[in-house]
Design an enzyme around this catalytic site. Structure first.
Site, PDB file in Angstrom:
ATOM      1  N   LYS A   1      41.351  52.349  34.283  1.00 34.35           N
ATOM      2  CA  LYS A   1      40.828  50.981  34.410  1.00 34.35           C
ATOM      3  C   LYS A   1      41.427  50.298  35.635  1.00 34.35           C
ATOM      4  O   LYS A   1      42.615  50.458  35.914  1.00 34.35           O
ATOM      5  CB  LYS A   1      41.202  50.177  33.163  1.00 34.35           C
ATOM      6  CG  LYS A   1      40.869  48.694  33.264  1.00 34.35           C
ATOM      7  CD  LYS A   1      41.213  47.979  31.981  1.00 34.35           C
ATOM      8  CE  LYS A   1      41.185  46.463  32.123  1.00 34.35           C
ATOM      9  NZ  LYS A   1      39.853  45.938  32.399  1.00 34.35           N
TER      10      LYS A   1
ATOM     11  N   ARG B   1      41.623  37.303  47.463  1.00 32.56           N
ATOM     12  CA  ARG B   1      42.615  37.150  48.541  1.00 32.56           C
ATOM     13  C   ARG B   1      41.916  36.849  49.867  1.00 32.56           C
ATOM     14  O   ARG B   1      42.324  35.950  50.607  1.00 32.56           O
ATOM     15  CB  ARG B   1      43.450  38.428  48.655  1.00 32.56           C
ATOM     16  CG  ARG B   1      44.404  38.389  49.842  1.00 32.56           C
ATOM     17  CD  ARG B   1      45.265  39.620  49.927  1.00 32.56           C
ATOM     18  NE  ARG B   1      46.291  39.622  48.884  1.00 32.56           N
ATOM     19  CZ  ARG B   1      47.000  40.691  48.526  1.00 32.56           C
ATOM     20  NH1 ARG B   1      46.780  41.855  49.111  1.00 32.56           N
ATOM     21  NH2 ARG B   1      47.923  40.602  47.596  1.00 32.56           N
TER      22      ARG B   1
ATOM     23  N   THR C   1      36.990  47.871  39.522  1.00 34.60           N
ATOM     24  CA  THR C   1      36.222  46.653  39.810  1.00 34.60           C
ATOM     25  C   THR C   1      37.149  45.439  39.900  1.00 34.60           C
ATOM     26  O   THR C   1      37.012  44.606  40.805  1.00 34.60           O
ATOM     27  CB  THR C   1      35.160  46.434  38.708  1.00 34.60           C
ATOM     28  OG1 THR C   1      34.285  47.549  38.739  1.00 34.60           O
ATOM     29  CG2 THR C   1      34.362  45.161  38.932  1.00 34.60           C
ATOM     30  N   THR C   2      38.102  45.355  38.986  1.00 32.67           N
ATOM     31  CA  THR C   2      38.995  44.191  39.003  1.00 32.67           C
ATOM     32  C   THR C   2      39.864  44.178  40.263  1.00 32.67           C
ATOM     33  O   THR C   2      40.163  43.110  40.796  1.00 32.67           O
ATOM     34  CB  THR C   2      39.854  44.132  37.719  1.00 32.67           C
ATOM     35  OG1 THR C   2      40.377  45.430  37.465  1.00 32.67           O
ATOM     36  CG2 THR C   2      39.035  43.673  36.521  1.00 32.67           C
TER      37      THR C   2
ATOM     38  N   GLU D   1      30.696  50.054  41.979  1.00 32.55           N
ATOM     39  CA  GLU D   1      30.071  51.143  41.206  1.00 32.55           C
ATOM     40  C   GLU D   1      29.012  51.908  42.006  1.00 32.55           C
ATOM     41  O   GLU D   1      28.110  52.534  41.447  1.00 32.55           O
ATOM     42  CB  GLU D   1      29.493  50.574  39.889  1.00 32.55           C
ATOM     43  CG  GLU D   1      29.213  51.593  38.788  1.00 32.55           C
ATOM     44  CD  GLU D   1      30.381  52.507  38.450  1.00 32.55           C
ATOM     45  OE1 GLU D   1      30.638  53.474  39.192  1.00 32.55           O
ATOM     46  OE2 GLU D   1      31.046  52.262  37.454  1.00 32.55           O
TER      47      GLU D   1
HETATM   48  P1  ATP Z   1      37.613  47.185  35.409  1.00 38.26           P
HETATM   49  O1  ATP Z   1      36.228  46.555  35.599  1.00 38.26           O
HETATM   50  O2  ATP Z   1      38.227  46.725  34.135  1.00 38.26           O
HETATM   51  O3  ATP Z   1      38.452  47.072  36.619  1.00 38.26           O
HETATM   52  P2  ATP Z   1      36.840  49.835  36.158  1.00 38.26           P
HETATM   53  O4  ATP Z   1      35.971  49.232  37.196  1.00 38.26           O
HETATM   54  O5  ATP Z   1      37.986  50.650  36.630  1.00 38.26           O
HETATM   55  O6  ATP Z   1      37.358  48.724  35.153  1.00 38.26           O
HETATM   56  P3  ATP Z   1      34.560  51.419  35.273  1.00 38.26           P
HETATM   57  O7  ATP Z   1      34.650  52.864  35.572  1.00 38.26           O
HETATM   58  O8  ATP Z   1      33.683  50.571  36.115  1.00 38.26           O
HETATM   59  O9  ATP Z   1      36.020  50.764  35.179  1.00 38.26           O
HETATM   60  O10 ATP Z   1      34.185  51.349  33.757  1.00 38.26           O
HETATM   61  C1  ATP Z   1      33.466  50.338  33.152  1.00 38.26           C
HETATM   62  C2  ATP Z   1      34.067  49.990  31.843  1.00 38.26           C
HETATM   63  O11 ATP Z   1      34.773  51.076  31.225  1.00 38.26           O
HETATM   64  C3  ATP Z   1      35.102  48.875  31.967  1.00 38.26           C
HETATM   65  O12 ATP Z   1      34.897  47.993  30.896  1.00 38.26           O
HETATM   66  C4  ATP Z   1      36.445  49.556  31.839  1.00 38.26           C
HETATM   67  O13 ATP Z   1      37.454  48.737  31.281  1.00 38.26           O
HETATM   68  C5  ATP Z   1      36.142  50.725  30.942  1.00 38.26           C
HETATM   69  N1  ATP Z   1      37.027  51.860  31.261  1.00 38.26           N
HETATM   70  C6  ATP Z   1      37.741  52.018  32.377  1.00 38.26           C
HETATM   71  N2  ATP Z   1      38.500  53.132  32.323  1.00 38.26           N
HETATM   72  C7  ATP Z   1      38.211  53.712  31.155  1.00 38.26           C
HETATM   73  C8  ATP Z   1      38.647  54.905  30.486  1.00 38.26           C
HETATM   74  N3  ATP Z   1      39.555  55.720  31.039  1.00 38.26           N
HETATM   75  N4  ATP Z   1      38.114  55.199  29.276  1.00 38.26           N
HETATM   76  C9  ATP Z   1      37.221  54.391  28.703  1.00 38.26           C
HETATM   77  N5  ATP Z   1      36.770  53.234  29.269  1.00 38.26           N
HETATM   78  C10 ATP Z   1      37.260  52.910  30.466  1.00 38.26           C
HETATM   79 MG    MG Z   2      33.972  49.198  37.598  1.00 36.46          MG
END
Ligand code: ATP
Ligand code: MG
Length: 175
Positions: free
Chosen positions: A13, A25, A16-17, A107
């Site tokens: 995770k 920033r 995106t954040t 994404e």
């Molecule tokens: P965030 O938006 O919280 O920064 P991300 O962009 O890294 O997360 P994505 O790959 O875009 O994550 O995944 C979309 C969703 O899946 C988000 O809600 C995220 O929290 C969740 N997620 C991220 N990592 C994992 C994981 N290892 N297993 C399951 N769900 C996950």
């Molecule tokens: Mg994401």
């Protein structure tokens, strides 16, 4: 200042954040930020926050996706492809005249691996982007050829995630 290219990839995770954090920033330093989001199905918390930072921080999403791709018929898949292509075209069109300082392609790795956006087009864009434009690309499974072109590559490892214990996405944290 010459613009560089960032990739936030990996299964953990924070992709995106982190991109939004960098945008915040940059905005604070007077830079103009355009964030486009591919493959977004649900309303997210960041949409509400970023609306308050318009017009110098703009979020563009195309239309919402209501189904999983494996539930889509051929026409729906074609429509999904068109929408994703439009998002990419919008980003190119907007940044070509130097209107923006930071472009976040959130994404986009997902859109590439689902063959909705050709990798070649993304490589071409990165190689011909306006010199000063900083670009962030996020998503799992970053293609090696994109990694080669980037200046910053952060691979976020998943050590633990509550979803593995069956905890569903929480409002304000995941969405
Ligand atoms: P965030 O938006 O919280 O920064 P991300 O962009 O890294 O997360 P994505 O790959 O875009 O994550 O995944 C979309 C969703 O899946 C988000 O809600 C995220 O929290 C969740 N997620 C991220 N990592 C994992 C994981 N290892 N297993 C399951 N769900 C996950
Ligand atoms: Mg994401």
């Amino acid at each position: 200042m010459q613009g560089l290219v960032h990739i936030y990839t990996g299964n953990g995770k924070g992709k995106t954040t982190s991109a939004i954090g960098l945008g915040i920033r940059a905005y604070g330093r007077g830079l103009k930020v355009l964030m486009v989001q591919f493959l977004k199905g649900t309303e997210t918390g960041e949409m509400k926050t970023l609306q308050k930072l318009a017009p110098d921080f703009q979020l563009y999403q195309g239309q919402k996706i209501k189904k999983f791709t494996w539930e889509m018929n051929e026409n729906e898949l074609l429509e999904l492809k068109e929408v994703q292509e439009k998002i990419f075209e919008y980003a190119i069109k907007e940044t070509i005249n130097n209107q923006w300082d930071l472009l976040i392609l959130d994404e986009i790795m997902g859109a590439i691996s689902m063959n909705l956006i050709p990798l070649e087009n993304v490589l071409q864009f990165i190689q011909s982007k306006p010199l000063h434009l900083e670009v962030v690309l996020t998503g799992r499974n970053a293609p090696a050829r994109l990694v080669d072109l980037a200046d910053y590559v952060s691979d976020i490892t998943c050590v633990k995630h509550p979803m593995e214990k069956g905890v569903p996405a929480r409002k304000g944290i995941e969405v």
